[in-house]
Design an enzyme around this catalytic site. Structure first.
Site, PDB file in Angstrom:
ATOM      1  N   GLY A 262       0.531   6.052  13.015  1.00  0.00           N
ATOM      2  CA  GLY A 262       1.102   4.838  13.619  1.00  0.00           C
ATOM      3  C   GLY A 262       0.416   4.483  14.931  1.00  0.00           C
ATOM      4  O   GLY A 262       0.198   3.303  15.232  1.00  0.00           O
TER       5      GLY A 262
ATOM      6  N   GLU B 144       7.845  17.743  15.023  1.00  0.00           N
ATOM      7  CA  GLU B 144       8.332  17.434  13.678  1.00  0.00           C
ATOM      8  C   GLU B 144       7.647  18.358  12.669  1.00  0.00           C
ATOM      9  O   GLU B 144       6.423  18.455  12.657  1.00  0.00           O
ATOM     10  CB  GLU B 144       8.035  15.975  13.320  1.00  0.00           C
ATOM     11  CG  GLU B 144       8.589  15.585  11.965  1.00  0.00           C
ATOM     12  CD  GLU B 144       8.313  14.132  11.586  1.00  0.00           C
ATOM     13  OE1 GLU B 144       7.142  13.720  11.636  1.00  0.00           O
ATOM     14  OE2 GLU B 144       9.275  13.426  11.244  1.00  0.00           O
TER      15      GLU B 144
ATOM     16  N   GLU C 108       7.606   2.513  12.139  1.00  0.00           N
ATOM     17  CA  GLU C 108       8.715   3.464  11.975  1.00  0.00           C
ATOM     18  C   GLU C 108       8.065   4.821  11.772  1.00  0.00           C
ATOM     19  O   GLU C 108       7.380   5.036  10.761  1.00  0.00           O
ATOM     20  CB  GLU C 108       9.567   3.110  10.743  1.00  0.00           C
ATOM     21  CG  GLU C 108      10.356   1.826  10.874  1.00  0.00           C
ATOM     22  CD  GLU C 108      11.465   1.899  11.889  1.00  0.00           C
ATOM     23  OE1 GLU C 108      11.827   3.001  12.328  1.00  0.00           O
ATOM     24  OE2 GLU C 108      11.969   0.827  12.267  1.00  0.00           O
TER      25      GLU C 108
ATOM     26  N   LYS D 279       0.880  -1.177   0.000  1.00  0.00           N
ATOM     27  CA  LYS D 279       0.000   0.000   0.000  1.00  0.00           C
ATOM     28  C   LYS D 279       0.912   1.220   0.000  1.00  0.00           C
ATOM     29  O   LYS D 279       1.305   1.741   1.037  1.00  0.00           O
ATOM     30  CB  LYS D 279      -0.892  -0.019   1.241  1.00  0.00           C
ATOM     31  CG  LYS D 279      -2.224   0.689   1.080  1.00  0.00           C
ATOM     32  CD  LYS D 279      -2.128   2.127   0.614  1.00  0.00           C
ATOM     33  CE  LYS D 279      -2.004   3.125   1.726  1.00  0.00           C
ATOM     34  NZ  LYS D 279      -1.771   4.512   1.211  1.00  0.00           N
TER      35      LYS D 279
ATOM     36  N   GLY E 254       5.474   5.984   8.647  1.00  0.00           N
ATOM     37  CA  GLY E 254       4.713   7.207   8.413  1.00  0.00           C
ATOM     38  C   GLY E 254       4.681   8.032   9.682  1.00  0.00           C
ATOM     39  O   GLY E 254       5.557   7.902  10.542  1.00  0.00           O
ATOM     40  N   SER E 255       3.658   8.849   9.819  1.00  0.00           N
ATOM     41  CA  SER E 255       3.614   9.772  10.952  1.00  0.00           C
ATOM     42  C   SER E 255       3.254   9.047  12.253  1.00  0.00           C
ATOM     43  O   SER E 255       2.595   7.996  12.236  1.00  0.00           O
ATOM     44  CB  SER E 255       2.600  10.869  10.671  1.00  0.00           C
ATOM     45  OG  SER E 255       1.324  10.291  10.538  1.00  0.00           O
TER      46      SER E 255
HETATM   47  P1  NAD Z   1       1.329   9.475   6.821  1.00  0.00           P
HETATM   48  O1  NAD Z   1       1.218   8.922   8.202  1.00  0.00           O
HETATM   49  O2  NAD Z   1       0.448  10.605   6.445  1.00  0.00           O
HETATM   50  O3  NAD Z   1       1.019   8.331   5.757  1.00  0.00           O
HETATM   51  C1  NAD Z   1       1.755   7.130   5.715  1.00  0.00           C
HETATM   52  C2  NAD Z   1       0.920   6.039   5.061  1.00  0.00           C
HETATM   53  O4  NAD Z   1      -0.170   5.701   5.918  1.00  0.00           O
HETATM   54  C3  NAD Z   1       0.303   6.432   3.717  1.00  0.00           C
HETATM   55  O5  NAD Z   1       0.432   5.328   2.845  1.00  0.00           O
HETATM   56  C4  NAD Z   1      -1.153   6.693   4.074  1.00  0.00           C
HETATM   57  O6  NAD Z   1      -2.033   6.497   2.994  1.00  0.00           O
HETATM   58  C5  NAD Z   1      -1.382   5.659   5.161  1.00  0.00           C
HETATM   59  N1  NAD Z   1      -2.488   5.932   6.079  1.00  0.00           N
HETATM   60  C6  NAD Z   1      -3.071   7.129   6.358  1.00  0.00           C
HETATM   61  N2  NAD Z   1      -4.050   6.942   7.284  1.00  0.00           N
HETATM   62  C7  NAD Z   1      -4.072   5.619   7.594  1.00  0.00           C
HETATM   63  C8  NAD Z   1      -4.840   4.818   8.500  1.00  0.00           C
HETATM   64  N3  NAD Z   1      -5.791   5.346   9.269  1.00  0.00           N
HETATM   65  N4  NAD Z   1      -4.575   3.495   8.572  1.00  0.00           N
HETATM   66  C9  NAD Z   1      -3.593   2.938   7.828  1.00  0.00           C
HETATM   67  N5  NAD Z   1      -2.851   3.650   6.948  1.00  0.00           N
HETATM   68  C10 NAD Z   1      -3.074   4.974   6.834  1.00  0.00           C
HETATM   69  O7  NAD Z   1       2.863   9.840   6.591  1.00  0.00           O
HETATM   70  P2  NAD Z   1       3.553  10.597   5.352  1.00  0.00           P
HETATM   71  O8  NAD Z   1       3.150  12.031   5.379  1.00  0.00           O
HETATM   72  O9  NAD Z   1       3.369   9.818   4.083  1.00  0.00           O
HETATM   73  O10 NAD Z   1       5.108  10.474   5.744  1.00  0.00           O
HETATM   74  C11 NAD Z   1       5.735  11.367   6.602  1.00  0.00           C
HETATM   75  C12 NAD Z   1       5.952  10.763   7.979  1.00  0.00           C
HETATM   76  O11 NAD Z   1       6.631   9.525   7.867  1.00  0.00           O
HETATM   77  C13 NAD Z   1       6.845  11.626   8.855  1.00  0.00           C
HETATM   78  O12 NAD Z   1       6.300  11.687  10.153  1.00  0.00           O
HETATM   79  C14 NAD Z   1       8.176  10.881   8.865  1.00  0.00           C
HETATM   80  O13 NAD Z   1       8.988  11.113   9.984  1.00  0.00           O
HETATM   81  C15 NAD Z   1       7.710   9.474   8.790  1.00  0.00           C
HETATM   82  N6  NAD Z   1       8.773   8.593   8.295  1.00  0.00           N
HETATM   83  C16 NAD Z   1       9.420   7.790   9.191  1.00  0.00           C
HETATM   84  C17 NAD Z   1      10.455   6.964   8.784  1.00  0.00           C
HETATM   85  C18 NAD Z   1      11.164   6.066   9.769  1.00  0.00           C
HETATM   86  O14 NAD Z   1      11.796   5.128   9.334  1.00  0.00           O
HETATM   87  N7  NAD Z   1      11.101   6.320  11.060  1.00  0.00           N
HETATM   88  C19 NAD Z   1      10.841   6.953   7.439  1.00  0.00           C
HETATM   89  C20 NAD Z   1      10.170   7.783   6.545  1.00  0.00           C
HETATM   90  C21 NAD Z   1       9.129   8.596   6.989  1.00  0.00           C
END
Ligand code: NAD
Length: 495
Positions: free
Chosen positions: A232, A384, A249, A175, A227-228
């Site tokens: 998470g 962040e 992560e 996804k 992701g965020s």
């Molecule tokens: P995001 O949380 O907005 O989205 C990440 C993913 O989650 C997307 O594919 C999104 O469609 C999906 N998503 C959204 N709502 C969901 C839900 N309710 N249930 C399941 N999936 C859902 O993050 P983003 O804006 O794409 O990425 C930025 C964030 O990612 C930043 O906070 C960054 O620090 C983090 N990040 C962390 C690492 C790490 O390894 N620690 C690496 C890269 C990015």
């Protein structure tokens, strides 16, 4: 008319059941439309899970070295198409070509590393406490893995998750972020061309609805999310209730510390790369510069002078240092934080606005921004931002620097610049992060080492390196008693 892309489910490219699509545009020039990608729903996830279950039956019985051979071919194909992949990635994500080439290379490295693991996947053979009895552990595949990705590493992060999952004998549902669906599509095409049996991989495009459906599906026992922290946390609650294996992560608020004995030119190169590379949209981005008071003013002058010279533009053009943010919402978030910084008394040393000019007129650009006088504990110092904003915090000494580094909720990466070897080793112990760099920026992980953070950045698992294979496999222990008698552990030897 923009090209319409499909999901890959059940061994074929199919339209989403919802008939809805999301238009994917180039963040450096929003008039450049890459295509329409499925905005899928729950029914598509259900179809993908059924197919992945069939894929699992076949793939989990394929010998691990043969699974590794497929991944080696994947690495070869990615190498052959490195330029094409980098170009497509910059077009939809915005970071400059040198960085997207690095992103592809990370995927290639991960493919080759995973391929060789097919001939290891070590278990243990240990002595049994009983005579004529054999005791050993092996690693077994688990099932269908739901992999949910962010936008900022469109290829590296899917490969970090999918390749070890596949090597361990699982089937996979990808996804990708709805902001970078094209790169994920190219990756799936490569996996299929390399000979991965079709139902072992599924690609379901869409947003949070698809992610949530995967997380809630009872037949997806493994979820890996990057992701965020906000998203998470929600996923963690569901997986906890459903007893799923979950790797998280999440966010970061990474700092580079500059001590008074540091090589300031090297520290400058590090902070520019760490803070403004990928337009600050890395989980490991340098968001705080913690500087010893004796070198503070000089360091700030150097950083501001260099940041003002960085060239913004389309990452596919030569001589561009910094690309755009991913979308309008991300740009608006950066603007909000700049206002918060000003409201909380920080001083704007450079940037703080959108650039002017033809080169950046059609994209989501923001000038590299440096704040000084950032108060410990203020929102700029703690939260962040995920954009090109650097907060400089002046400290009295090493202890103060460590305290500032550690007082945030996140714990992904940190860096310290010093010539003092003893201090460097103390920092490796004292800094509360999953990764610490000495005399190198907060970014720059290598594929064969574990990657992840402490505190609210993660939940204890790591991606990359040797540890990730444990996440994607189940430990099974086998005992073989060939004595021909009933032997009772813990009893017969101690009667
Ligand atoms: P995001 O949380 O907005 O989205 C990440 C993913 O989650 C997307 O594919 C999104 O469609 C999906 N998503 C959204 N709502 C969901 C839900 N309710 N249930 C399941 N999936 C859902 O993050 P983003 O804006 O794409 O990425 C930025 C964030 O990612 C930043 O906070 C960054 O620090 C983090 N990040 C962390 C690492 C790490 O390894 N620690 C690496 C890269 C990015």
């Amino acid at each position: 008319m923009a090209k319409t892309f499909k999901n890959f489910i059940g061994g074929e490219w199919v339209a989403p059941s919802t008939r809805r699509y999301i238009t994917n545009t180039n963040p450096a020039d929003t008039s450049d439309v890459i295509g329409r990608f499925p905005d899928s729903g729950k029914a598509d996830v259900a179809d993908a899970v059924r197919s992945a279950q069939r894929g699992f039956e076949l793939w989990s019985r394929t010998p691990a070295p043969l699974r590794g051979d497929v991944l080696r071919r994947v690495g070869d194909l990615m190498s052959a198409r490195k330029d094409e992949l980098s170009d497509a990635m910059t077009r939809e994500m915005g970071k400059v070509l040198a960085e997207t080439a690095g992103d592809v290379q990370e995927g290639i490295d991960t493919a080759y590393y995973a391929a060789t693991e097919g001939r290891r996947l070590f278990g243990h053979t240990v002595p049994s406490e009983l005579r004529q009895k054999w005791a050993m552990s092996v690693r077994r595949p688990i099932g269908v893995c739901g992999l949910i990705m962010p936008f900022n590493f469109p290829l590296a992060i899917p490969t970090w998750k999918a390749f070890p999952a596949l090597l361990c004998g699982n089937s996979v549902i990808l996804k990708p972020s709805e902001d970078v669906p094209h790169t994920a599509t190219l990756l799936v095409e490569i996996l299929l061309e390399a000979g991965l049996p079709p139902e072992v991989i599924q690609l379901v495009h869409g947003g949070g609805e698809v992610g949530a459906a995967l997380v809630e599906h009872p037949d997806v026992p493994v979820i890996s999310f990057t992701g965020s922290t906000a998203t998470g946390s929600r996923i963690g609650e569901v997986c906890g209730r459903m007893h799923k294996r979950l790797s998280l992560e999440m966010g970061g608020k990474n700092a580079q510390i500059v001590m008074d004995d540091a090589d300031l030119d090297l520290a400058l190169e590090g902070v520019l790369w760490g803070a403004f590379g990928t337009t600050g949209q890395r989980c490991t981005a340098t968001s705080r510069l913690i500087v010893h008071h004796k070198v503070h003013d000089k360091m700030v002058r150097m950083v501001v002078e260099a940041a003002e010279k960085l060239r913004l533009g389309d990452g596919r053009q030569a001589k561009v240092d910094v690309g755009p943010l991913i979308h309008e919402e991300a740009l608006a978030k950066v603007e909000r934080y700049v206002q918060i910084g000003l409201d909380q008394g920080a001083e704007l040393a450079c940037g703080g606005k959108r650039p002017r000019g033809k080169r950046t007129a059609n994209g989501w650009f923001y000038k590299p921004t440096v704040f000084t006088g950032v108060r410990k504990g203020s929102r700029l110092a703690k939260e962040e931002i995920f954009g090109p904003v650097l907060s400089v915090i002046k400290v009295r000494n090493y202890e103060d620097a460590v305290r500032v580094n550690n007082e945030v909720a996140y714990g992904l990466s940190s860096a310290i610049y010093t010539q003092d070897v003893n201090l460097a080793f103390r920092a490796m112990e004292d800094l509360q992060n999953g990764i610490t760099y000495v005399n190198a920026p907060t970014i720059g992980a290598e594929a064969h080492l574990p990657f992840g953070g402490v505190k609210q950045t993660g939940n204890g698992h790591r991606e990359g390196g040797w540890e990730v294979f444990e996440f994607y496999s189940e430990t099974k222990v086998n005992y073989v008693d060939f004595s021909g008698t009933l032997q009772r552990a813990q009893m017969d030897n101690y009667e």
